[in-house]
Design a protein around this motif. Sequence first.
Motif, mmCIF file in Angstrom:
data_model
loop_
_atom_site.group_PDB
_atom_site.id
_atom_site.type_symbol
_atom_site.label_atom_id
_atom_site.label_comp_id
_atom_site.label_asym_id
_atom_site.label_seq_id
_atom_site.Cartn_x
_atom_site.Cartn_y
_atom_site.Cartn_z
ATOM 1 N N GLU A 210 0.840 -1.193 0.000
ATOM 2 C CA GLU A 210 0.000 0.000 0.000
ATOM 3 C C GLU A 210 0.877 1.246 0.000
ATOM 4 O OE1 GLU A 210 -3.969 1.104 2.385
ATOM 5 O OE2 GLU A 210 -2.149 1.154 3.634
ATOM 6 N N VAL A 211 0.500 2.235 -0.801
ATOM 7 C CA VAL A 211 1.231 3.504 -0.831
ATOM 8 C C VAL A 211 0.227 4.646 -0.806
ATOM 9 C CG1 VAL A 211 3.137 2.501 -2.156
ATOM 10 C CG2 VAL A 211 1.299 3.694 -3.362
ATOM 11 N N PHE A 212 0.727 5.801 -0.355
ATOM 12 C CA PHE A 212 -0.065 7.033 -0.363
ATOM 13 C C PHE A 212 0.605 7.987 -1.339
ATOM 14 C CE2 PHE A 212 -0.751 11.338 1.569
ATOM 15 C CZ PHE A 212 -2.106 11.439 1.272
ATOM 16 N N TRP B 232 4.935 6.804 1.613
ATOM 17 C CA TRP B 232 4.366 7.989 0.988
ATOM 18 C C TRP B 232 5.187 8.342 -0.254
ATOM 19 C CZ3 TRP B 232 1.779 12.436 4.053
ATOM 20 C CH2 TRP B 232 0.907 11.908 5.032
ATOM 21 N N ILE B 233 4.508 8.621 -1.340
ATOM 22 C CA ILE B 233 5.158 9.104 -2.569
ATOM 23 C C ILE B 233 4.666 10.530 -2.780
ATOM 24 C CG2 ILE B 233 5.572 8.711 -5.022
ATOM 25 C CD1 ILE B 233 4.768 5.802 -4.598
ATOM 26 N N HIS C 144 9.130 8.989 -0.271
ATOM 27 C CA HIS C 144 9.695 9.091 -1.609
ATOM 28 C C HIS C 144 9.185 10.414 -2.196
ATOM 29 C CE1 HIS C 144 10.745 4.756 -1.573
ATOM 30 N NE2 HIS C 144 9.618 4.630 -0.894
ATOM 31 N N GLN C 145 9.953 11.037 -3.082
ATOM 32 C CA GLN C 145 9.485 12.327 -3.574
ATOM 33 C C GLN C 145 9.976 12.629 -4.992
ATOM 34 O OE1 GLN C 145 11.137 15.753 -1.394
ATOM 35 N NE2 GLN C 145 12.547 14.352 -0.352
#
Length: 617
Positions: A442-444, A507-508, A528-529
């Motif tokens: 799962e990622v946001f 989180w991305i 992550h960004q």
Amino acid sequence: MAVAPLSAWPWENLGFYKYLLYGPLVGKIVYSRMQEESPDETWFLYILIISMLRGIIYLLWNVYSNMLFLTRNRRIIQKGIDFKQIDTEWDWDNFIILQALMASMAYYMFPFFENLPLWNTKGFIALFILHVTVTEPLYYFIHRHFHKNHFLFTNYHSFHHSSSVPQATTAGNGTFLEHVVFSTVTAVPILGASVMGYASTSMIYAYVFVFDFLRCLGHCNAEIIPHKLFKTLPFLRYILYTPTYHSLHHTEMDTNFCLFMPLFDALGNTLNSKSWQLHEEITSSSGNKGRVPDFVFLAHVVDVTSSMHVPCFLRSMASLPFQTRLFLLPCWPVAFVIMLMMWAWSKTFLVSFYFLRGRLHQTWAVPRYGFQYFLPFARDGINKQIEEAILRADRIGVKNESLNGGGTLFVNKHPNLRVRVVHGNTLTAAVILNEIPKDVKEVFLTGATSKLGRAIALYLCQRKVRVMMLTLSTERFQNIQKEAPVECQNYLVQVTKYQAAQNCKTWIVGKWITPREQSWAPSGTHFHQFVVPPILHFRRDCTYGDLAAMRLPDDVEGLGSCEYTMDRGVVHACHAGGVVHSLEGWTHHEVGALDVDKIDLVWKAALKHGIRPVSSL
């Protein structure tokens, strides 16, 4: 390893603190002011002023040499300035400190330096005669001996020649012994005129500044003097050397030993036979476009402060990852004015690469101001500048141009472009996706409906990863969801608040988030960004990824500046994406929406060419 006597500088280990050596001069000035009858103050004040102005002369010449958008067609040696040369020349100004200390000692050794007049014409005449009859031939003889004598060259003078591309700072880059010798030789005219009683303040200033100007001229690696001048007045070619003339001394070290006057090379039979021919070739073809890069990158900086992080300003600072430095604050108003001028004149500049003998070479770079992209009233003007940059690249025959943006507008408007327009964000997406552990379920995702956000969401849902897409636009979310395979659509979930991710540790970030918004992430979250500027590292209980970036191959030549906060040799992934596109010889444009099916293809191509993810180092 043992070093030869007097080859190392006495203050070599002091680093930045070497400038404290000027402290006694400052102390002497202060003391002299307290003792009102002491005449010492003026002489030592002169030394400090001259030292400061000399440093500015060399730096300004370096600025000119590295403004490759001005000098590109007049460059003599085509190679770029790499990190190795910059590090070698880091302490190039040691000789200025040395000569300041020598001048201080001369004041006490020679009483005729007291109470100098402002002007004395006889002093200038004596200065010129002594320079031509003593300094020039003596320098020629000693310089030639430093080359011919194996011990002297290996242990002392080879350090100066370790710089493959002459720059103004190369002129001052040398060992302690050779600078002591050459400083003594070049001081003869001033000492001689002073012994005769003809010295003046203006004479000293003029000789030192003209001397430095001519030294910088010879080392600037960009031909300035037109060959027609020598054709009109042939004798001048023996009176004044040129950058081309001196560059031959660096490439073919058994010729052209003179200080400023080739006459002594002619008399000593060491004049390179190609000197005038090469000079004419470079100046007569300066209007031509010269070498055409294989790849150019439309670059921009984030703000006014980071605009000073370019090789054409302070190359030593540009060779290190960007950070705000207090000593640059006085330069901020100048940078701001230049920004306004660039904006008014609608200039867009490029970072350029070409490929030679299988190796990648960086050639030139100047910035745009990135924050302007966020000004609605500036959008049309910026698009026009990008369009002009693409057409300029197309006119000179560039094969690829990388755009940090969409590019569809320009490709549709100019369907016959020979240049391939590449936004490079396919590789950016690949870098981010390959940083995410395979076991993540799962990622946001913020910035979820942007070009990159869309591609990341579609790719992850096909890997059966649940993607919480932060967006208020249900329509844009549904359009992206419809692009996913039917069996994967349920892995895409629309959320409208940060609270929805309070249990998600991946989180991305594609849209800048505040510390308050970060507070909703659970402890242990990794951010992550792909947002510029990077988000603030607010949470100590969380980890933060760097901007998507890759390291160029080790055999890249001429790379001497860092991209923004990146380490040496590391570039933004979109920049690397354009390089990969060019190396692969792909003929399609990479514009508009990202092709999700090509993410793995581009990633594998980058790895094949030695372009490595930073996280794997």
